[in-house]
Design a protein around this motif. Structure first.
Motif, mmCIF file in Angstrom:
data_model
loop_
_atom_site.group_PDB
_atom_site.id
_atom_site.type_symbol
_atom_site.label_atom_id
_atom_site.label_comp_id
_atom_site.label_asym_id
_atom_site.label_seq_id
_atom_site.Cartn_x
_atom_site.Cartn_y
_atom_site.Cartn_z
ATOM 1 N N SER A 17 0.835 -1.193 0.000
ATOM 2 C CA SER A 17 0.000 0.000 0.000
ATOM 3 C C SER A 17 0.879 1.255 0.000
ATOM 4 O O SER A 17 1.918 1.291 0.647
ATOM 5 C CB SER A 17 -0.895 0.005 1.249
ATOM 6 N N PRO A 18 0.468 2.310 -0.710
ATOM 7 C CA PRO A 18 1.251 3.560 -0.722
ATOM 8 C C PRO A 18 1.295 4.255 0.635
ATOM 9 O O PRO A 18 2.098 5.158 0.857
ATOM 10 C CB PRO A 18 0.523 4.420 -1.761
ATOM 11 N N PHE A 19 0.437 3.822 1.557
ATOM 12 C CA PHE A 19 0.394 4.432 2.891
ATOM 13 C C PHE A 19 1.436 3.838 3.841
ATOM 14 O O PHE A 19 1.668 4.365 4.924
ATOM 15 C CB PHE A 19 -1.009 4.267 3.496
ATOM 16 N N ILE A 20 2.069 2.730 3.428
ATOM 17 C CA ILE A 20 3.078 2.076 4.267
ATOM 18 C C ILE A 20 4.462 2.527 3.807
ATOM 19 O O ILE A 20 4.879 2.239 2.682
ATOM 20 C CB ILE A 20 2.967 0.541 4.191
ATOM 21 N N THR A 21 5.155 3.273 4.667
ATOM 22 C CA THR A 21 6.500 3.743 4.323
ATOM 23 C C THR A 21 7.517 2.618 4.490
ATOM 24 O O THR A 21 7.229 1.596 5.120
ATOM 25 C CB THR A 21 6.914 4.911 5.224
ATOM 26 N N ALA A 22 8.717 2.828 3.941
ATOM 27 C CA ALA A 22 9.766 1.812 4.031
ATOM 28 C C ALA A 22 10.127 1.472 5.482
ATOM 29 O O ALA A 22 10.211 0.291 5.846
ATOM 30 C CB ALA A 22 10.996 2.278 3.254
ATOM 31 N N SER A 258 6.880 0.497 -3.852
ATOM 32 C CA SER A 258 6.093 -0.540 -3.177
ATOM 33 C C SER A 258 6.892 -1.829 -3.073
ATOM 34 O O SER A 258 6.865 -2.518 -2.045
ATOM 35 C CB SER A 258 4.793 -0.791 -3.954
ATOM 36 N N GLY A 259 7.617 -2.154 -4.157
ATOM 37 C CA GLY A 259 8.478 -3.337 -4.128
ATOM 38 C C GLY A 259 9.558 -3.219 -3.085
ATOM 39 O O GLY A 259 9.913 -4.196 -2.401
ATOM 40 N N LEU A 260 10.084 -2.010 -2.906
ATOM 41 C CA LEU A 260 11.109 -1.779 -1.886
ATOM 42 C C LEU A 260 10.536 -1.980 -0.484
ATOM 43 O O LEU A 260 11.180 -2.574 0.381
ATOM 44 C CB LEU A 260 11.659 -0.366 -2.027
ATOM 45 N N SER A 261 9.320 -1.490 -0.258
ATOM 46 C CA SER A 261 8.682 -1.674 1.055
ATOM 47 C C SER A 261 8.493 -3.156 1.360
ATOM 48 O O SER A 261 8.747 -3.608 2.482
ATOM 49 C CB SER A 261 7.319 -0.970 1.087
ATOM 50 N N LEU A 262 8.071 -3.919 0.358
ATOM 51 C CA LEU A 262 7.914 -5.359 0.544
ATOM 52 C C LEU A 262 9.265 -6.013 0.816
ATOM 53 O O LEU A 262 9.373 -6.914 1.660
ATOM 54 C CB LEU A 262 7.261 -5.977 -0.695
#
Length: 306
Positions: A17-22, A258-262
């Motif tokens: 989600s775009p709301f979840i930062t790294a 988003s891929g980076l956050s995952l």
């Protein structure tokens, strides 16, 4: 499918989600690592390496080749100096702490160049065993996690410019994932500078690997080059010279973030207390000493020069 797998997959999906930062994604992974057994340990490691490469390539579609070249030139001297200082200091501190030479070399190279990628590239060259590799990886991942939270706070406290902060991240934080995560939290310009300088720094894996081949007398071992960096450069060139991509670059960069956050969630989910305990105190002291040295040295130099 059991409850552990459902929870893990649900939280993993949430990090897209775009709301979840790294940093938050990493924190969610750390929380899961302490509260339940990892349901996909092997698959997670493989996915982490692939996702990081794809995400970094995707970030290239948000950059311009001319600003990337400028950032790369600006960071070259800092990069070279930091690598030499860390490798030399690591050798002497490792001897003082009586840590075996291969573990010392892996931790030093991971700190000097690009964390887990450097360790993965150098370990077959020096024929390190699984224990040595695990200790080195555990050390740099622990410090990476701390950096992701500490660096933006210090940057704001010292009122660093976007350029200064991006360069500091690229030189002082081990893994590309945490470099990009910290810089993206600080600002777009910081992200561009950090990514470019970090990837140029990662290319030092090649000469250091050849040096390790000579040092450890393993001249038959194939050196692993970070080929995905070439794809990142192609992405930057495409974004610069093909105007029709401009309308899509925003979406590609958003997917990359988003891929980076995952990726950071998956890294955090592998850092359980058991993993931390397995590192041991001496390697952690070595890693922390080197990290503190390069962080303070590079920050001072950047604030004086830039």
């Amino acid at each position: 499918m059991n409850i552990r797998k459902l929870i893990f997959l649900a939280v993993a999906a949430l990090t897209l989600s775009p709301f979840i930062t790294a940093p938050l994604a990493l924190l969610l992974g750390l929380v899961l690592a302490q509260t339940m057994e990892h349901p996909y340990p092997q698959s997670s490691q493989k996915a982490t390496h692939l996702l990081l490469k794809i995400s970094v390539i995707g970030l290239g579609f948000g950059m311009n080749i001319y600003s990337a070249i400028t950032a790369g030139k600006e960071g070259l001297l800092f990069t070279l100096a930091s690598i030499l200082i860390v490798l030399a200091t690591g050798y002497f501190v490792g001897r003082k702490l009586k840590i075996d030479f291969k573990t010392t070399s892996l931790i030093s190279a991971g700190t000097a160049i690009c964390g887990g990628s450097a360790i993965a590239a150098l370990s077959p060259v020096m024929k390190a065993n699984q224990q040595q590799i695990s200790v080195a990886l555990g050390t740099v991942f622990i410090l990476n996690s701390a950096a992701l939270f500490l660096f933006p706070a210090v940057g704001h406290w010292l009122n660093l410019s976007q350029n200064q902060f991006g360069l500091w991240c690229a030189i002082s934080i081990h893994d590309t994932s945490s470099v990009v995560g910290a810089a993206s939290k600080y600002g777009e310009q910081a992200l561009h500078v950090a990514t470019t300088v970090k990837l140029s720094r990662a290319l030092w894996i090649i000469p250091v690997s050849f040096g390790a081949t000579y040092l450890f007398k393993t001249n038959k071992t194939k050196v692993q080059a970070p080929y995905f960096i070439a794809l990142f450069v192609l992405a930057v060139l495409a974004n610069t010279y093909f105007p029709f991509l401009t309308g899509y670059s925003h979406y590609l960069v958003s997917l990359a973030k988003s891929g980076l956050s995952l990726t950071l969630f998956l890294i955090g989910s592998g850092l359980s207390f058991k993993t931390l305990k397995g590192v041991g105190s001496k390697p952690l002291v070595l890693g922390t000493t080197l990290w503190a040295l390069i962080s303070v040295f590079s920050l001072y130099a950047i604030m004086v020069v830039l």
